[in-house]
Structure formats: C-alpha cells, structure tokens
Write a protein that holds these residues in place. Structure first.
Motif, PDB file in Angstrom:
ATOM      1  N   UNK A   1       0.824  -1.210   0.000  1.00 45.03           N
ATOM      2  CA  UNK A   1       0.000   0.000   0.000  1.00 45.03           C
ATOM      3  C   UNK A   1       0.854   1.254   0.000  1.00 45.03           C
ATOM      4  N   UNK A   2       0.502   2.188  -0.870  1.00 45.17           N
ATOM      5  CA  UNK A   2       1.150   3.490  -0.914  1.00 45.17           C
ATOM      6  C   UNK A   2       0.691   4.293   0.305  1.00 45.17           C
ATOM      7  N   UNK A   3       1.605   4.928   1.049  1.00 46.55           N
ATOM      8  CA  UNK A   3       1.194   5.669   2.252  1.00 46.55           C
ATOM      9  C   UNK A   3       0.144   6.734   1.938  1.00 46.55           C
ATOM     10  N   UNK A   4      -0.943   6.763   2.714  1.00 44.99           N
ATOM     11  CA  UNK A   4      -2.035   7.706   2.494  1.00 44.99           C
ATOM     12  C   UNK A   4      -1.896   8.940   3.384  1.00 44.99           C
ATOM     13  N   UNK A   5      -0.700   9.190   3.886  1.00 45.97           N
ATOM     14  CA  UNK A   5      -0.366  10.419   4.587  1.00 45.97           C
ATOM     15  C   UNK A   5       1.093  10.721   4.264  1.00 45.97           C
ATOM     16  N   UNK A   6       1.514  11.946   4.503  1.00 40.91           N
ATOM     17  CA  UNK A   6       2.871  12.313   4.125  1.00 40.91           C
ATOM     18  C   UNK A   6       3.893  11.455   4.865  1.00 40.91           C
ATOM     19  N   UNK A   7       4.693  10.747   4.076  1.00 39.73           N
ATOM     20  CA  UNK A   7       5.709   9.836   4.595  1.00 39.73           C
ATOM     21  C   UNK A   7       7.086  10.306   4.134  1.00 39.73           C
ATOM     22  N   UNK A   8       8.020  10.545   5.063  1.00 40.77           N
ATOM     23  CA  UNK A   8       9.378  10.918   4.650  1.00 40.77           C
ATOM     24  C   UNK A   8      10.194   9.694   4.253  1.00 40.77           C
ATOM     25  N   UNK A   9      11.067   9.890   3.290  1.00 43.94           N
ATOM     26  CA  UNK A   9      11.944   8.824   2.806  1.00 43.94           C
ATOM     27  C   UNK A   9      13.370   9.346   2.710  1.00 43.94           C
TER      28      UNK A   9
END
Length: 219
Positions: free
Chosen positions: A149-157
């Motif tokens: 699943x693609x994160x549905x909130x801002x996710x830092x990488x």
C-alpha cells in the motif's frame, strides 16, 4: 565512470528526514518545495502515458494539503496522466542535472489521496549525465506502493547513495490508470559531499609550490 551504491529507508518523523550525521559536512545541491512547479528551474516533466493526458501538476489542496508551506505547494500525478483516466500511465518528473561527489542523500515526502482500492506505484530512478530519455534512468533506486500500500499520509523517505559525477533523479508514476488515484511529492532535498573550499585551496597551494620547486630545479 560513476560509482553508485544506494539504500532507501522510510522514516517515521520529519526530523528524521534531515541528512544523516555522516553527511553533515555535505553541500545541499537541490532544495525544492514546489511552490510553483511550472517555474521550478531545471525540472523536467515528461508524460509517456498512452493515451496522453496531464503531466505532473501543481498540488490540489482540495484533495490533500502540502506536507509543508502553502496548501497547494507540492507536485501531483494521477490517473488523469492518461486521457480521461483510461489507459496506461507512465508519467515522469525529473530533477535538474546535479553534480554529486561521494556520499549523497536524496530525501523527499510522498502521500496519496485517502481512498481505498488503488495500487499507486512511484518509482525513484537515477541516471548519469544530463539526458532525460527513459533509457537514461537505468538505475531503479526504489519502488513505493504497488504490491504494498502506498502511504495515504505524508511519509518521509531517505535514499543514501555513493556516486561521483553529474546525474539526475526521476520520480515515475505508473500503472493501469483505472487502478491509480492521486500521488503527491514534496520537500525534495539532495545533499552531497562536495570538496571543501579549504581543501581545494590547499591543493592549489601545493601545486603552486611544486611548480616553483620544479622551476628552481631546472636552473
């Protein structure tokens, strides 16, 4: 010849998205917050979707707000990359050409529309030189989403790599348009360890002394 090693890691807090301690002495060669994507110097948008639809666009705060700054200050790609949301999406957002030297960190945030049942996929790629052809980006650094699943909130990488030479990073949204929603990209940073000015000065001084000694020896 370029040397390239890489590692991607998701982190849990915005503070953790800062360059790691080992790269604290590096130089920030890219800082982009997408206040105005159309006027972002050096960035290239290439849509290879079939049939052709919209390229990467300015963020829409009605779908979700930016990770930082004004609500619409982010880049977004969607199912509409293929005309009318039907077809095959292959939409690229490419950084300016960067000069990288040794340990380098690419950091960024991603998010997507809060809807279920979609399989958004974002590839992060690297290509040496200044070209923008798809074949130029032959190094796949990371795949975000897809089977996971693609994160549905801002996710830092964080993406740590070691590379010498000029090159570009590319963010590629792809897949069956019917299975895609809206994905966002924000707060893109690239930090690399360029030679310190003092080191270059000492090197120049050393070469100058060496030249003087050789001239003296020749007399």
């Amino acid at each position: 010849m370029q040397r390239l090693n890489f590692m991607l890691a998701a982190v849990e807090s915005p503070a953790a998205c800062a360059p790691r301690t080992t790269q604290a002495a590096g130089t920030k060669v890219l800082s982009e917050d997408f206040g105005n994507l159309a006027d972002s110097p050096g960035w290239v948008r290439i849509n290879r979707s079939i049939p052709l639809g919209a390229p990467w666009c300015q963020g829409d705060p009605d779908i979700f707000p930016a990770q930082a700054g004004p609500p619409g200050a982010y880049a977004v790609a969607s199912c509409l990359s293929a005309a009318h949301g039907v077809g095959r999406v292959d939409n690229w957002l490419i950084t300016p050409t960067l000069t990288l030297s040794g340990p380098t960190t690419l950091s960024f945030f991603t998010s997507r529309e809060r809807v279920d049942g979609f399989d958004d996929l974002l590839e992060v790629r690297y290509g040496s030189g200044s070209g923008t052809a798809a074949a130029s980006f032959d190094t796949l650094l990371a795949s975000i989403g897809g089977a996971v699943d693609f994160p549905a909130q801002w996710q830092p990488w964080h993406l740590d790599l070691t590379v010498d030479g000029t090159g570009r990073f590319a963010f590629r949204h792809l897949g069956d348009a019917a299975r895609l929603s809206h994905v966002g990209l924000d707060t893109v940073r690239v930090v690399t360890r360029l030679p310190e000015p003092t080191s270059r000065l000492l090197l120049a001084d050393g070469l100058g002394v060496l030249g003087l000694l050789r001239r003296q020896e020749s007399h």
